[in-house]
Motif scaffolding. Structure first.
Motif, PDB file in Angstrom:
ATOM      1  N   ARG A 236     -57.534  73.220  36.018  1.00  0.00           N
ATOM      2  CA  ARG A 236     -56.341  74.043  35.802  1.00  0.00           C
ATOM      3  C   ARG A 236     -56.344  74.885  34.500  1.00  0.00           C
ATOM      4  N   LEU A 237     -56.076  76.144  34.767  1.00  0.00           N
ATOM      5  CA  LEU A 237     -55.955  77.112  33.669  1.00  0.00           C
ATOM      6  C   LEU A 237     -54.542  77.120  33.286  1.00  0.00           C
ATOM      7  N   SER A 238     -53.897  78.221  32.899  1.00  0.00           N
ATOM      8  CA  SER A 238     -52.638  78.613  32.551  1.00  0.00           C
ATOM      9  C   SER A 238     -51.996  79.634  32.978  1.00  0.00           C
ATOM     10  N   ARG A 239     -50.763  79.851  32.557  1.00  0.00           N
ATOM     11  CA  ARG A 239     -50.268  81.532  32.975  1.00  0.00           C
ATOM     12  C   ARG A 239     -49.040  81.846  31.651  1.00  0.00           C
ATOM     13  N   PHE A 240     -49.052  82.962  31.591  1.00  0.00           N
ATOM     14  CA  PHE A 240     -47.841  83.458  30.655  1.00  0.00           C
ATOM     15  C   PHE A 240     -46.671  83.718  31.582  1.00  0.00           C
ATOM     16  N   THR A 241     -45.457  83.175  30.988  1.00  0.00           N
ATOM     17  CA  THR A 241     -44.283  83.382  31.409  1.00  0.00           C
ATOM     18  C   THR A 241     -43.259  83.409  30.461  1.00  0.00           C
ATOM     19  N   GLU A 242     -42.578  84.566  30.457  1.00  0.00           N
ATOM     20  CA  GLU A 242     -41.721  84.984  29.330  1.00  0.00           C
ATOM     21  C   GLU A 242     -42.230  84.920  28.051  1.00  0.00           C
ATOM     22  N   GLY A 243     -43.536  85.597  27.998  1.00  0.00           N
ATOM     23  CA  GLY A 243     -43.903  85.638  26.969  1.00  0.00           C
ATOM     24  C   GLY A 243     -44.913  84.591  25.872  1.00  0.00           C
ATOM     25  N   LEU A 244     -44.811  83.456  26.727  1.00  0.00           N
ATOM     26  CA  LEU A 244     -45.532  82.139  26.296  1.00  0.00           C
ATOM     27  C   LEU A 244     -46.196  81.656  27.463  1.00  0.00           C
ATOM     28  N   ALA A 245     -47.536  80.685  26.951  1.00  0.00           N
ATOM     29  CA  ALA A 245     -48.510  79.909  27.786  1.00  0.00           C
ATOM     30  C   ALA A 245     -48.797  78.885  27.306  1.00  0.00           C
ATOM     31  N   PRO A 246     -48.657  77.700  28.048  1.00  0.00           N
ATOM     32  CA  PRO A 246     -48.895  76.275  27.679  1.00  0.00           C
ATOM     33  C   PRO A 246     -50.498  76.208  27.671  1.00  0.00           C
ATOM     34  N   VAL A 247     -51.319  75.650  26.384  1.00  0.00           N
ATOM     35  CA  VAL A 247     -52.475  75.394  26.308  1.00  0.00           C
ATOM     36  C   VAL A 247     -52.509  74.263  25.772  1.00  0.00           C
ATOM     37  N   ARG A 248     -54.197  73.520  25.757  1.00  0.00           N
ATOM     38  CA  ARG A 248     -54.203  72.199  25.646  1.00  0.00           C
ATOM     39  C   ARG A 248     -54.955  72.478  24.013  1.00  0.00           C
TER      40      ARG A 248
END
Length: 386
Positions: A236-248
């Motif tokens: 699982r990677l991540s995606r930007f939405t509304e200017g922010l992206a969750p990362v570990r």
């Protein structure tokens, strides 16, 4: 149904015709049942909704529940998809069976087949184009069924923000609408573009790292984040939405901005994408709820798990007497539709597809009937299986 960053594009070290076939067929069936992430495919509105009657015949209703494409309109033997870009896929089993088993085409919102079933593999339309394959051609077609461009030895889920991720024999890259790759770089796994950036990963399994590229193919945020490892080398990677992206960061999640700067500290066991200003999280202490863009926990859930907000409502999944039930909450955390469904999807154009079970009386006595339908924002069915 909780929407987490999920990967639609996987490692392609063994990208064979058999693998492409399996991916494409499974994609068609999954996409056709409307289980795809609605935000990923950016379907802001949907004119027609797929329904099935007691004889397992497929039709389509509008948002009022009116049957627009009748159950006798489409061939009973066909496998039917859902609408995207005004077209829905329709597939027929080859008779006698061939190596590919199916022939697929497309029909319009009147139920008329407008692109003949001549493709052995196909995907839904997105941004005016669809990836298809015949025995002699691989590439994209337009709404008229005409070849837009050829792209040999490829597979693609479709265009998003003007670019499409494409699986090749050497890895994943991105093309524009002329079929030209935006760079020569290839990656082991990618996400589609969102907010102008796309997550890309290099390396495999525990040795992998991901970051983000921009629409020129240049690295915008270095590949320094650890993907979440799934099964069978899925990540699982991540995606930007509304200017922010969750990362570990280690074992906890935080949020970064388009520059790669940490703007919400990593204090969460789990973290979803932002939608309508809120993101579903679980704190390090185990509290579930939603944060705003300042990282403040503005909704605390007393029980259950919240999904992604869409059109002002989010799913809420809870356990009731040992059974999983799903309802909907508003942006204040108030339960608007009680958790009574076995599964429920996001609202799209004021309707949501739900699955349910109910007690009925039959000739042999009391029984449990399962079905599905569409509800409005008050929880009232506009259509349900008989």
């Amino acid at each position: 149904m909780n929407c987490r960053p999920t990967s639609r594009y996987r490692a392609v070290s063994h990208l064979t015709a058999k693998l492409i076939k399996a991916i494409a067929v499974s994609m068609l069936i999954a996409a056709s049942s409307a289980h795809f992430n609605s935000q990923l495919f950016a379907q802001a509105t949907r004119h027609l909704y797929k329904v099935t009657n007691k004889d397992n015949r497929v039709g389509f209703i509008d948002k009022t529940g009116k049957l627009v494409i009748g159950f006798d309109r489409l061939p009973a033997e066909a496998q039917i998809g859902t609408f995207s870009d005004g077209f829905a896929p329709i597939c027929f089993l080859d008779k006698p069976p061939t190596n590919y088993t199916m022939r697929c085409g497309y029909f319009d919102e009147t139920g008329k087949i407008v692109i003949l079933p001549r493709f052995v593999l196909s995907t839904q339309f997105s941004e005016g184009l669809a990836w298809v394959r015949t025995e002699t051609f691989v590439g994209f077609i337009d709404h008229l069924g005409k070849v837009a461009f050829e792209l040999p030895d490829s597979f693609s889920w479709g265009f998003h923000e003007g670019l499409a991720a494409v699986a090749t024999k050497t890895g994943y890259g991105f093309i524009d609408k002329t079929g030209k790759f935006i760079s020569t770089n290839r990656y082991t796994q990618v996400e589609s573009f969102s907010d102008g950036l796309a997550a890309v990963a290099e390396g495999r399994w525990k040795d992998s790292k991901f970051g983000f590229i921009n629409k020129t193919g240049a690295i915008a945020i270095p590949l320094r984040f650890d993907p979440v490892q799934g099964q069978m080398e899925d990540m699982r990677l991540s995606r930007f939405t509304e200017g922010l992206a969750p990362v570990r960061f280690g074992k906890l999640y935080g949020y970064i901005d388009h520059k790669g700067d940490t703007v919400i500290a990593p204090t969460f066991r789990d973290a979803g994408q932002f939608s309508e200003g809120l993101a579903s999280v679980t704190t390090a202490e185990g509290q579930r709820g939603y944060i705003d863009k300042a990282g403040l926990l503005v909704i605390k859930l007393s029980s259950g798990t919240g999904g992604q907000f869409n059109e002002g409502l989010a799913t809420l999944t809870v356990q009731i007497n040992g059974a999983t039930k799903v309802g909907y909450i508003d942006r204040n955390g108030k339960t608007i539709i009680e958790p009574k469904f076995d599964a429920a999807l996001d609202f799209i154009d004021a309707l949501a597809e739900v699955y349910f079970s109910e007690k009925v009386n039959s000739a042999s006595g009391p029984a449990t009937r399962t079905g599905n339908g569409y509800i409005d924002k008050r929880g009232r069915f506009v259509w349900k299986t008989e």
